[in-house]
Motif scaffolding. Sequence first.
Motif, PDB file in Angstrom:
ATOM      1  N   VAL A 126       0.856  -1.191   0.000  1.00 43.96           N
ATOM      2  CA  VAL A 126       0.000   0.000   0.000  1.00 43.96           C
ATOM      3  C   VAL A 126       0.885   1.233   0.000  1.00 43.96           C
ATOM      4  O   VAL A 126       1.852   1.330   0.756  1.00 43.96           O
ATOM      5  N   GLU A 127       0.539   2.158  -0.877  1.00 41.02           N
ATOM      6  CA  GLU A 127       1.334   3.369  -1.036  1.00 41.02           C
ATOM      7  C   GLU A 127       0.366   4.536  -1.201  1.00 41.02           C
ATOM      8  O   GLU A 127      -0.801   4.337  -1.559  1.00 41.02           O
ATOM      9  N   SER A 128       0.845   5.735  -0.931  1.00 41.84           N
ATOM     10  CA  SER A 128      -0.014   6.906  -1.189  1.00 41.84           C
ATOM     11  C   SER A 128       0.187   7.324  -2.641  1.00 41.84           C
ATOM     12  O   SER A 128       1.233   7.058  -3.241  1.00 41.84           O
ATOM     13  N   SER A 129      -0.807   7.985  -3.169  1.00 40.03           N
ATOM     14  CA  SER A 129      -0.666   8.511  -4.532  1.00 40.03           C
ATOM     15  C   SER A 129       0.531   9.458  -4.606  1.00 40.03           C
ATOM     16  O   SER A 129       1.192   9.552  -5.634  1.00 40.03           O
ATOM     17  N   PHE A 130       0.761  10.132  -3.480  1.00 39.13           N
ATOM     18  CA  PHE A 130       1.870  11.090  -3.476  1.00 39.13           C
ATOM     19  C   PHE A 130       3.194  10.416  -3.857  1.00 39.13           C
ATOM     20  O   PHE A 130       3.876  10.854  -4.766  1.00 39.13           O
ATOM     21  N   TRP A 131       3.518   9.314  -3.175  1.00 43.52           N
ATOM     22  CA  TRP A 131       4.807   8.669  -3.440  1.00 43.52           C
ATOM     23  C   TRP A 131       4.783   7.842  -4.724  1.00 43.52           C
ATOM     24  O   TRP A 131       5.799   7.611  -5.357  1.00 43.52           O
ATOM     25  N   ASN A 132       3.580   7.368  -5.082  1.00 42.04           N
ATOM     26  CA  ASN A 132       3.505   6.551  -6.293  1.00 42.04           C
ATOM     27  C   ASN A 132       3.502   7.412  -7.565  1.00 42.04           C
ATOM     28  O   ASN A 132       4.003   6.996  -8.594  1.00 42.04           O
TER      29      ASN A 132
END
Length: 488
Positions: free
Chosen positions: A243-249
């Motif tokens: 799971v990742e945030s859109s920010f880092w992805n």
Amino acid sequence: MAEDAILGYLATHEEIPDSGQFASQHGLHHNDVVNVIKSLHGFRYIDAQDIKRESWVLTDEGKKYAAEGSPEVQLFLAIPSEGSIAKDELQKKLDPSLFKIGCSQAGKNKWVDMGKQVSRKVQHVEDKVKDLLIRIQDGQTLGKEDINSLRARKLIVAQTWKGYSVSKGPNYAPKRKKVATDLTRENLQRGDWKELEFKEYNFNAKGPPAEAGHLHPLLKVKQQLKNIFLQMGFEEMPTNNFVESSFWNFDALFQPQQHPARDSHDTFFLEAPSTTRELPEDYVQLVKRVHESGGYGSRGYMYDWKREEANKNLLRTHTTAVSTRMLYTLAKQPFAPKRYFSIDRVFRNESVDRTHLAEFHQIEGLVCDRGLTLGDLIGVLNDFFSRLGMSKLRFKPAYNPYTEPSMEIFSYHEGLKKWVEIGNSGMFRPEMLLPMGFPEDVRVIAWGLSLERPTMILYGIDNIRDLFGHKVDLSLIKRNPICRLGIN
Ligand code: PHE
């Protein structure tokens, strides 16, 4: 039955000289007798000596004559006892081959007068051939001359007969003792273990096959790729978050918020927790600014950057999200060049077919140093892929939001006799690196490829569902060979 007969017989006799005779005297099949002899011999109840004898058995033709009489006698009987018969007529009465053999044998025996008319020369004949054949069938022995004549007529063939002569062995007893194979709870409770005779251990017996874990082909290929990266001086990045945030992805990679990949058609967004808890606030501001108005010589995308969009949680769509986090951390420290790699799972909302699943593994490598050029990228790619056995590479200009220039990587496939796409690469954009705080002359070259593609090629699997997921055949996992990538 055979066992009782043998042990019982030896109780009163020194030996059984011939298992064959013994079998027929006791109305037993010799095969059964032999099996019992082998077993009793194994437990040393008896001693057994091989006997080999040439014996004779009837051929099909021999069996026929034993039943129906020899051709010469059949011919003789077809001739009237008085007077004569025309040869043609006689021939009609008999089977052609029988007639031919009968004529020659009866002639030799001087039983008949052969001419146009055929007549008997003697009143009476005996079928000696038939009698001999029957005696052989009964297992009797015949004299040399008789044997030779039957053999010459191909009515009998030699067969090696195998049997045994048997005498008492060191463990002889008139009845086989049942030996115990296990010491049971009941034996202990009853106390009869004291009297029991136990079967000896067979230390030469094979044990049951040991069940053990087996590595999946993807894990084997992954391990070899890891070794290759390590040999090239790369460090592994921590990829333990799906799971990742859109920010880092996306955002930190200068991927605009309207980009189609950020749509739910392409990306799996999380329902709960739907947003990330925290982001590095000052860095978020710098990323927002570069998207909206650029900087560092860029005009940016000139749109309203929304924090809510960056907060959305998703299943990471590429391991470049991890690379981005690593570069951000790296940029906070006094600069030192680095080589990083990762091999882990990513997720995309794709329609599933023979070569695509909604999740796969990415292999990613990056080198971060001052003054790197596209030539360095090409050099590293050549080094890396030649270690995978792909030394003919070609590059095609491509587009990624976060790299410029970008190159698709093609390798010449000797089997398919064509160029196949094997990966994607590029140099991270200044719009991505400079907000992180890297010195201006620091460049990052990077590339990515899937783990499934080379694994399927190496293991000859043409449907990805045979490699990954609930349809995988477990025996494939048990039997698949080691991966020799980077070994040869
Ligand atoms: N992230 C890219 C992909 O998902 C691969 C890539 C990595 C491209 C690094 C350029 C640089 O295909």
